[in-house]
Design a protein around this motif. Structure first.
Motif, PDB file in Angstrom:
ATOM      1  N   SER A 142       8.191 -23.679 -21.250  1.00 30.93           N
ATOM      2  CA  SER A 142       7.258 -24.398 -20.393  1.00 30.93           C
ATOM      3  C   SER A 142       7.919 -25.741 -20.078  1.00 30.93           C
ATOM      4  O   SER A 142       8.902 -26.127 -20.709  1.00 30.93           O
ATOM      5  CB  SER A 142       5.905 -24.598 -21.086  1.00 30.93           C
ATOM      6  N   ALA A 149       2.230 -26.149 -18.696  1.00 31.18           N
ATOM      7  CA  ALA A 149       1.328 -25.016 -18.466  1.00 31.18           C
ATOM      8  C   ALA A 149       1.924 -23.748 -19.065  1.00 31.18           C
ATOM      9  O   ALA A 149       3.146 -23.645 -19.261  1.00 31.18           O
ATOM     10  CB  ALA A 149       1.090 -24.829 -16.976  1.00 31.18           C
ATOM     11  N   LEU A 150       1.054 -22.776 -19.353  1.00 30.60           N
ATOM     12  CA  LEU A 150       1.536 -21.499 -19.871  1.00 30.60           C
ATOM     13  C   LEU A 150       2.550 -20.902 -18.898  1.00 30.60           C
ATOM     14  O   LEU A 150       2.290 -20.838 -17.695  1.00 30.60           O
ATOM     15  CB  LEU A 150       0.368 -20.526 -20.045  1.00 30.60           C
ATOM     16  N   ALA A 152       4.635 -18.274 -16.669  1.00 32.09           N
ATOM     17  CA  ALA A 152       4.153 -17.105 -15.931  1.00 32.09           C
ATOM     18  C   ALA A 152       4.160 -15.881 -16.843  1.00 32.09           C
ATOM     19  O   ALA A 152       5.082 -15.683 -17.643  1.00 32.09           O
ATOM     20  CB  ALA A 152       5.030 -16.857 -14.714  1.00 32.09           C
ATOM     21  N   ILE A 153       3.114 -15.083 -16.738  1.00 31.31           N
ATOM     22  CA  ILE A 153       2.975 -13.905 -17.595  1.00 31.31           C
ATOM     23  C   ILE A 153       4.184 -12.983 -17.457  1.00 31.31           C
ATOM     24  O   ILE A 153       4.640 -12.369 -18.429  1.00 31.31           O
ATOM     25  CB  ILE A 153       1.674 -13.152 -17.278  1.00 31.31           C
ATOM     26  N   ASN A 171      -3.783 -23.827 -29.172  1.00 35.34           N
ATOM     27  CA  ASN A 171      -4.719 -24.184 -28.103  1.00 35.34           C
ATOM     28  C   ASN A 171      -5.892 -24.990 -28.635  1.00 35.34           C
ATOM     29  O   ASN A 171      -6.716 -24.442 -29.351  1.00 35.34           O
ATOM     30  CB  ASN A 171      -5.222 -22.896 -27.430  1.00 35.34           C
ATOM     31  N   TYR A 180      -5.143 -24.318 -22.788  1.00 37.36           N
ATOM     32  CA  TYR A 180      -5.085 -23.068 -22.044  1.00 37.36           C
ATOM     33  C   TYR A 180      -6.442 -22.724 -21.438  1.00 37.36           C
ATOM     34  O   TYR A 180      -7.485 -22.879 -22.073  1.00 37.36           O
ATOM     35  CB  TYR A 180      -4.611 -21.925 -22.950  1.00 37.36           C
ATOM     36  N   SER A 181      -6.405 -22.257 -20.198  1.00 32.86           N
ATOM     37  CA  SER A 181      -7.622 -21.911 -19.474  1.00 32.86           C
ATOM     38  C   SER A 181      -8.074 -20.494 -19.810  1.00 32.86           C
ATOM     39  O   SER A 181      -7.332 -19.710 -20.416  1.00 32.86           O
ATOM     40  CB  SER A 181      -7.373 -21.997 -17.964  1.00 32.86           C
ATOM     41  N   GLU A 183      -8.455 -18.148 -17.701  1.00 32.18           N
ATOM     42  CA  GLU A 183      -7.606 -17.223 -16.930  1.00 32.18           C
ATOM     43  C   GLU A 183      -6.297 -16.947 -17.660  1.00 32.18           C
ATOM     44  O   GLU A 183      -5.839 -15.801 -17.722  1.00 32.18           O
ATOM     45  CB  GLU A 183      -7.331 -17.815 -15.539  1.00 32.18           C
ATOM     46  N   GLU A 184      -5.706 -17.997 -18.235  1.00 33.69           N
ATOM     47  CA  GLU A 184      -4.446 -17.809 -18.958  1.00 33.69           C
ATOM     48  C   GLU A 184      -4.653 -16.959 -20.209  1.00 33.69           C
ATOM     49  O   GLU A 184      -3.833 -16.082 -20.516  1.00 33.69           O
ATOM     50  CB  GLU A 184      -3.871 -19.181 -19.329  1.00 33.69           C
ATOM     51  N   GLN A 187      -5.029 -13.370 -19.262  1.00 34.53           N
ATOM     52  CA  GLN A 187      -3.724 -12.781 -18.940  1.00 34.53           C
ATOM     53  C   GLN A 187      -2.977 -12.401 -20.218  1.00 34.53           C
ATOM     54  O   GLN A 187      -2.356 -11.329 -20.291  1.00 34.53           O
ATOM     55  CB  GLN A 187      -2.892 -13.767 -18.109  1.00 34.53           C
ATOM     56  N   LEU A 188      -3.039 -13.275 -21.206  1.00 32.97           N
ATOM     57  CA  LEU A 188      -2.413 -12.963 -22.491  1.00 32.97           C
ATOM     58  C   LEU A 188      -3.074 -11.744 -23.131  1.00 32.97           C
ATOM     59  O   LEU A 188      -2.399 -10.880 -23.699  1.00 32.97           O
ATOM     60  CB  LEU A 188      -2.514 -14.163 -23.436  1.00 32.97           C
TER      61      LEU A 188
END
Length: 398
Positions: A142, A149-150, A152-153, A171, A180-181, A183-184, A187-188
């Motif tokens: 990062s 930010a996290l 990209a996946i 986190n 971390y949001s 959404e992130e 995704q994880l």
């Protein structure tokens, strides 16, 4: 003479504590050292914890259950329930600090040679715990330029190999302060589910979030309940670092049962620490409200002050009480030692943690430092002024 173990030789020195001899030497010369290197808050411990210790009337300090005092675990169940995390007492293992919770997680879930993917920079001791467990940390980069930010996946998926067993996040993040949001995290979750991995999450800073959105735990993610382990601790939220009480939480009973076997081998977590930690669960909401306000003030003051120094840049942390700053220096490791050993301003100096120790990728973080805003505003003001003067005088300034 027999050789030192390979594991011992590979064990890294702490970037947080490695410069302590230089700090001690500066203090012996009568210099005031502002400790921005370590997450030791100057916030008072809750009165309920102090009172519990003062009122303690026992004749023998006994071992506790290896999983922790039952009344404490039952009370933790209610605490987590208020956070929307529904568990029972048998899904909690009380540990000797969050540190042991991480070690037990690694030992219970991973074999020697297995790999864990961790966004970089990361808390330096993760690498030490991984080294002790003979597992490999695989960093995914990062950047300070987007506030850490996290990644990209897709970049995380590229790191997955047949030996990959887990992804590990912090986190809010130590050392970057990134939060971390939802959404992130989702995704994880999808990646973990797709590749049948564990998701470990260090959430000891959940009470220090500075956005409108509430903290989201990995324990809130649906569909991977058997894949997740949450790490927690009383050290930061109650300013009780010296109690050495942490928690390992998972709905996967095989993980907890396995960790308990390791825990039985070390007998029990600290009994006196658990007594104070249990009492701390009665801390009034007003305590956290005041602490939260204080840390926002400190964060804003520090970030503004750092970014006013020519050549210095730091993003605005969204959580925890750390920030990573880029300095106009040739080498932050050398600078952090030099400012302690060869510099003072108004008989003051500053101790910081070189950020290179929070990376495993060679060359990363070479001009960065982690700064903990755990001191009051007046001390932060003096520290920032001292840092600015040091940068002006440093021979290796860029």
């Amino acid at each position: 003479m027999p050789n030192i173990s390979k594991r011992g030789l590979e064990m890294p020195a702490s970037p947080i504590r490695r410069l302590v001899p230089f700090s001690e030497d500066a203090k012996s010369r009568g210099i005031t050292v502002y400790h921005l290197n370590i997450g030791q808050p100057d916030i008072k411990t809750p009165e309920v914890a102090i009172e519990a210790m003062n009122k303690l009337k026992i004749k023998t300090i006994e071992y506790s259950h290896s999983a922790g005092i039952e009344s404490y675990r039952r009370k933790l169940v209610e605490y987590y329930k208020n956070l929307g995390i529904n568990i029972d007492k048998n899904q909690i293992l009380v540990t000797t600090g969050g540190s042991e919770a991480i070690s037990l997680t690694f030992l219970s879930c991973m074999d020697p040679g297995d790999e864990v993917i961790v966004p970089e920079p990361f808390y330096a001791n993760y690498y030490g715990f991984a080294t002790a467990a003979s597992i490999k940390v695989v960093p995914v980069a990062s950047s300070i330029d987007d506030g850490f930010a996290l990644p990209a996946i897709g970049e995380i998926e590229k790191m997955i190999t047949p030996r990959t067993k887990a992804i590990f996040i912090c986190n809010p993040n130590n050392p970057t302060g990134y939060l971390y949001s939802r959404e992130e995290l989702e995704q994880l979750r999808d990646v973990v589910k797709k590749h049948k991995l564990y998701l470990f999450s260090d959430e000891v800073y959940r009470d220090f979030c500075y956005t409108d959105k509430p903290h989201m735990s990995v324990m809130h993610l649906e569909g991977i309940e058997q894949n997740t382990v949450m790490i927690d601790s009383v050290s930061k939220k109650y300013s009780e670092c010296g109690l050495r009480i942490g928690m390992m939480v998972s709905k996967n009973r095989d993980i907890i049962d396995t960790a308990l076997k390791f825990a039985q081998a070390r007998l029990s977590p600290p009994s006196l620490g658990q007594i104070a930690a249990e009492a701390s669960l009665d801390t009034p909401a007003s305590y956290f409200k005041e602490v939260h306000k204080e840390y926002i003030k400190r964060r804003d003051f520090l970030v503004e002050g750092l970014n006013k120094i020519p050549g210095v840049y730091t993003p605005v942390p969204k959580g925890a009480f750390y920030t990573v700053a880029r300095l106009p220096v040739d080498n932050a490791d050398k600078f952090c030692q030099w400012i302690l050993s060869d510099f003072s301003y108004k008989n003051q100096t500053v101790m910081m943690a070189p950020a290179s120790g929070f990376y495993t990728t060679p060359g990363k973080g070479i001009d960065e430092v982690r700064i903990a805003y755990v001191l009051n505003i007046e001390n932060l003001k003096n520290a920032i002024e001292t840092l600015e003067k040091a940068l002006e005088a440093y021979p290796g300034r860029k």
